[in-house]
Design a protein around this motif. Sequence first.
Motif, PDB file in Angstrom:
ATOM      1  N   ALA A 132      48.320  79.446 -23.266  1.00  0.00           N
ATOM      2  CA  ALA A 132      49.510  80.212 -23.754  1.00  0.00           C
ATOM      3  C   ALA A 132      50.981  79.156 -24.270  1.00  0.00           C
ATOM      4  N   PRO A 133      51.758  79.538 -24.627  1.00  0.00           N
ATOM      5  CA  PRO A 133      52.850  78.393 -25.320  1.00  0.00           C
ATOM      6  C   PRO A 133      53.265  77.170 -24.132  1.00  0.00           C
ATOM      7  N   TRP A 134      53.514  76.283 -24.512  1.00  0.00           N
ATOM      8  CA  TRP A 134      54.057  74.791 -23.402  1.00  0.00           C
ATOM      9  C   TRP A 134      55.025  75.739 -22.771  1.00  0.00           C
ATOM     10  N   PRO A 135      55.206  75.377 -21.304  1.00  0.00           N
ATOM     11  CA  PRO A 135      53.985  75.002 -20.686  1.00  0.00           C
ATOM     12  C   PRO A 135      52.540  75.204 -20.714  1.00  0.00           C
ATOM     13  N   GLY A 136      52.249  75.816 -21.423  1.00  0.00           N
ATOM     14  CA  GLY A 136      50.794  76.894 -20.775  1.00  0.00           C
ATOM     15  C   GLY A 136      49.670  75.661 -21.798  1.00  0.00           C
ATOM     16  N   PHE A 137      48.949  75.086 -21.478  1.00  0.00           N
ATOM     17  CA  PHE A 137      47.709  74.894 -21.878  1.00  0.00           C
ATOM     18  C   PHE A 137      47.898  75.274 -23.541  1.00  0.00           C
ATOM     19  N   THR A 138      47.461  74.108 -24.218  1.00  0.00           N
ATOM     20  CA  THR A 138      47.648  74.592 -25.536  1.00  0.00           C
ATOM     21  C   THR A 138      46.386  74.782 -26.308  1.00  0.00           C
ATOM     22  N   PRO A 139      46.565  75.889 -26.925  1.00  0.00           N
ATOM     23  CA  PRO A 139      45.539  76.381 -28.260  1.00  0.00           C
ATOM     24  C   PRO A 139      44.455  75.335 -28.448  1.00  0.00           C
ATOM     25  N   ASP A 140      45.443  74.380 -28.861  1.00  0.00           N
ATOM     26  CA  ASP A 140      44.358  73.845 -30.650  1.00  0.00           C
ATOM     27  C   ASP A 140      42.627  73.272 -29.087  1.00  0.00           C
ATOM     28  N   LEU A 141      42.885  72.595 -27.738  1.00  0.00           N
ATOM     29  CA  LEU A 141      42.023  72.537 -26.887  1.00  0.00           C
ATOM     30  C   LEU A 141      41.384  73.629 -26.270  1.00  0.00           C
ATOM     31  N   LEU A 142      41.628  75.279 -26.775  1.00  0.00           N
ATOM     32  CA  LEU A 142      40.283  75.624 -25.772  1.00  0.00           C
ATOM     33  C   LEU A 142      39.034  75.318 -26.915  1.00  0.00           C
ATOM     34  N   SER A 143      38.581  75.537 -27.545  1.00  0.00           N
ATOM     35  CA  SER A 143      37.580  74.657 -27.897  1.00  0.00           C
ATOM     36  C   SER A 143      37.108  73.980 -27.594  1.00  0.00           C
ATOM     37  N   ILE A 144      37.358  72.708 -27.410  1.00  0.00           N
ATOM     38  CA  ILE A 144      36.949  71.460 -26.601  1.00  0.00           C
ATOM     39  C   ILE A 144      36.339  72.087 -24.965  1.00  0.00           C
ATOM     40  N   ILE A 145      37.436  72.705 -24.546  1.00  0.00           N
ATOM     41  CA  ILE A 145      37.490  73.326 -23.199  1.00  0.00           C
ATOM     42  C   ILE A 145      35.861  74.672 -22.949  1.00  0.00           C
ATOM     43  N   PHE A 199      45.610  83.369 -30.357  1.00  0.00           N
ATOM     44  CA  PHE A 199      44.587  83.685 -32.285  1.00  0.00           C
ATOM     45  C   PHE A 199      43.610  84.568 -32.156  1.00  0.00           C
ATOM     46  N   GLU A 200      43.073  85.250 -32.881  1.00  0.00           N
ATOM     47  CA  GLU A 200      41.683  86.037 -33.391  1.00  0.00           C
ATOM     48  C   GLU A 200      40.973  85.552 -33.791  1.00  0.00           C
ATOM     49  N   SER A 201      40.747  84.219 -34.217  1.00  0.00           N
ATOM     50  CA  SER A 201      39.443  84.175 -34.814  1.00  0.00           C
ATOM     51  C   SER A 201      39.109  82.445 -34.593  1.00  0.00           C
ATOM     52  N   ARG A 202      39.732  82.369 -33.142  1.00  0.00           N
ATOM     53  CA  ARG A 202      39.472  81.271 -32.908  1.00  0.00           C
ATOM     54  C   ARG A 202      38.179  80.395 -32.253  1.00  0.00           C
ATOM     55  N   LEU A 203      37.669  81.968 -31.301  1.00  0.00           N
ATOM     56  CA  LEU A 203      36.198  81.872 -31.192  1.00  0.00           C
ATOM     57  C   LEU A 203      34.974  81.635 -31.989  1.00  0.00           C
ATOM     58  N   PHE A 204      35.256  82.294 -33.187  1.00  0.00           N
ATOM     59  CA  PHE A 204      33.583  82.389 -33.934  1.00  0.00           C
ATOM     60  C   PHE A 204      33.026  81.537 -34.129  1.00  0.00           C
ATOM     61  N   PHE A 205      33.347  80.082 -33.711  1.00  0.00           N
ATOM     62  CA  PHE A 205      32.438  79.574 -34.246  1.00  0.00           C
ATOM     63  C   PHE A 205      31.272  79.277 -32.666  1.00  0.00           C
ATOM     64  N   VAL A 206      31.426  80.330 -31.972  1.00  0.00           N
ATOM     65  CA  VAL A 206      30.308  80.338 -30.984  1.00  0.00           C
ATOM     66  C   VAL A 206      28.884  80.277 -31.120  1.00  0.00           C
ATOM     67  N   ASP A 207      28.921  80.947 -32.250  1.00  0.00           N
ATOM     68  CA  ASP A 207      27.911  81.513 -32.748  1.00  0.00           C
ATOM     69  C   ASP A 207      26.496  80.328 -32.653  1.00  0.00           C
ATOM     70  N   LYS A 208      27.301  79.059 -33.331  1.00  0.00           N
ATOM     71  CA  LYS A 208      26.864  78.524 -33.882  1.00  0.00           C
ATOM     72  C   LYS A 208      26.570  78.045 -32.273  1.00  0.00           C
ATOM     73  N   ARG A 242      39.638  72.153 -34.860  1.00  0.00           N
ATOM     74  CA  ARG A 242      39.274  72.002 -33.929  1.00  0.00           C
ATOM     75  C   ARG A 242      38.019  72.329 -33.175  1.00  0.00           C
ATOM     76  N   ALA A 243      37.401  73.340 -34.296  1.00  0.00           N
ATOM     77  CA  ALA A 243      36.175  73.625 -34.218  1.00  0.00           C
ATOM     78  C   ALA A 243      34.910  72.930 -34.937  1.00  0.00           C
ATOM     79  N   GLY A 244      35.718  72.419 -35.491  1.00  0.00           N
ATOM     80  CA  GLY A 244      35.180  70.817 -36.261  1.00  0.00           C
ATOM     81  C   GLY A 244      34.870  69.889 -35.376  1.00  0.00           C
ATOM     82  N   VAL A 245      35.490  69.448 -34.575  1.00  0.00           N
ATOM     83  CA  VAL A 245      35.360  68.417 -33.519  1.00  0.00           C
ATOM     84  C   VAL A 245      34.484  69.076 -32.261  1.00  0.00           C
TER      85      VAL A 245
END
Length: 437
Positions: A313-326, A344-353, A391-394
């Motif tokens: 969510a927008p601040w002070p919610g949880f930043t979308p840049d860290l959802l891939s880490i979570i 963002f609608e494409s940020r979870l597509f790395f989960v197949d890896k 973010r998906a890369g990290v």
Amino acid sequence: MGTFQIEGGHSLSGEIQPQGAKNETLQILCAVLLTSEKVTIHNIPDIIDVNKLISLLRNLGVKIEKIGRSNYSFQSDDLNFEYLESEAFKKDGSGLRGSIMIVGPLLGRFGKGFIPKPGGDKIGRRRLDTHFEGFIKLGAEFRYNKEERFYGVEAPNGLIGNDMLLEEASVTGTANIVMAAVCARGTTTIYNAACEPYLQQLCKMLNSMGAKIQGIGSNLLHIEGVDTFTGCEHRILPDMIEIGSYIGLAAMTKSEITIKNVGWEHLGIIPNTFRKLGITIEKRGDDIHIPAHTEGYEIQNFIDGSIMNISDAPWPGFTPDLLSIILVVATQARGSVLIHQKMFESRLFFVDKLIDMGAKIILCDPHRATVIGHDFQSNLRSTTMTSPDIRAGVALLIAAMSAKGTSTIHNIEQIDRGYENIDERLRAIGAKIKRIA
């Protein structure tokens, strides 16, 4: 295309210092265009996206001097506006999404600003409407060359303050509009403004340059326009996204790590969100200490016993840049969690890896994924993969460091866009990682 080779399954130990914040730096660098006087900025990270913007500013005529490892001075007293009409600018600007934020200060100070359609991560639709609707509200005229994909705004008679309600709390949109509004005649109010710490930092820097901004830290900004701006000195905050990445890395590799000088007062709910996954986070002065999670970590449930749901969510919610880490950290937790990527609608597509590595993840739709943790009862498998975005890369790098065997990650330029010399810094605390050209 560069490559990382990672030998996983090793615990790390030691201290690591977070770099300066990428997202703040991109805003602050654009603000130097508002004054002809010298501006000194400290703690600038040495990363691809920032270096691209510095190069763009230099080509625009900004005098830039490196005065330390991460410290620079900038002076915008003799700009080359012919560069803004050149093919070189179209190429330079289109390769970096942060370049959009030069438009606001140029429009405010000189009455015109141009930018090619900017690049950045391919993580879904990221509109620019908020930026240009704000400029139009201030009296600018908008034009778009569809064939050349080139945007322009002009206000030859100057900008006039106005009241506006932003359709979305866009961070870069708010920053851009603020940098134009501080030059407008009269008073501007911006409601539904982004209020992230990095936007707060920008407003504080502008005030130190002579701007009159009130409401900093809230979603309602009051801006009284001024005629001139002075130079200033500014220090970039530690990067909260890198801090969160190291928290996740420590947990996944069962490592004892201390993250130094994190700026606790600017981290918001980030520490508590990782605690919901069962990760122990200790505050030691301004440092974060993560003990070795030798017994693993357990995801909490909600009070009524239902499955934990972590969303952005927008601040002070949880930043979308860290959802891939979570998400990647949850793969080895005890329990299950629903990750909801709303922005963002494409940020979870790395989960197949991650699924290829043995993770138990159900991708429900482009925005939601359910993760069933392994509790370290089975290790992720080493594999070869390609980084799709920063973010998906990290996240994939963290997965590889916890996996047994040797993994390979291609297209690491995506990681280098946001993380400074990450391989060298991780090797310093025991990581087995090689960079292959």
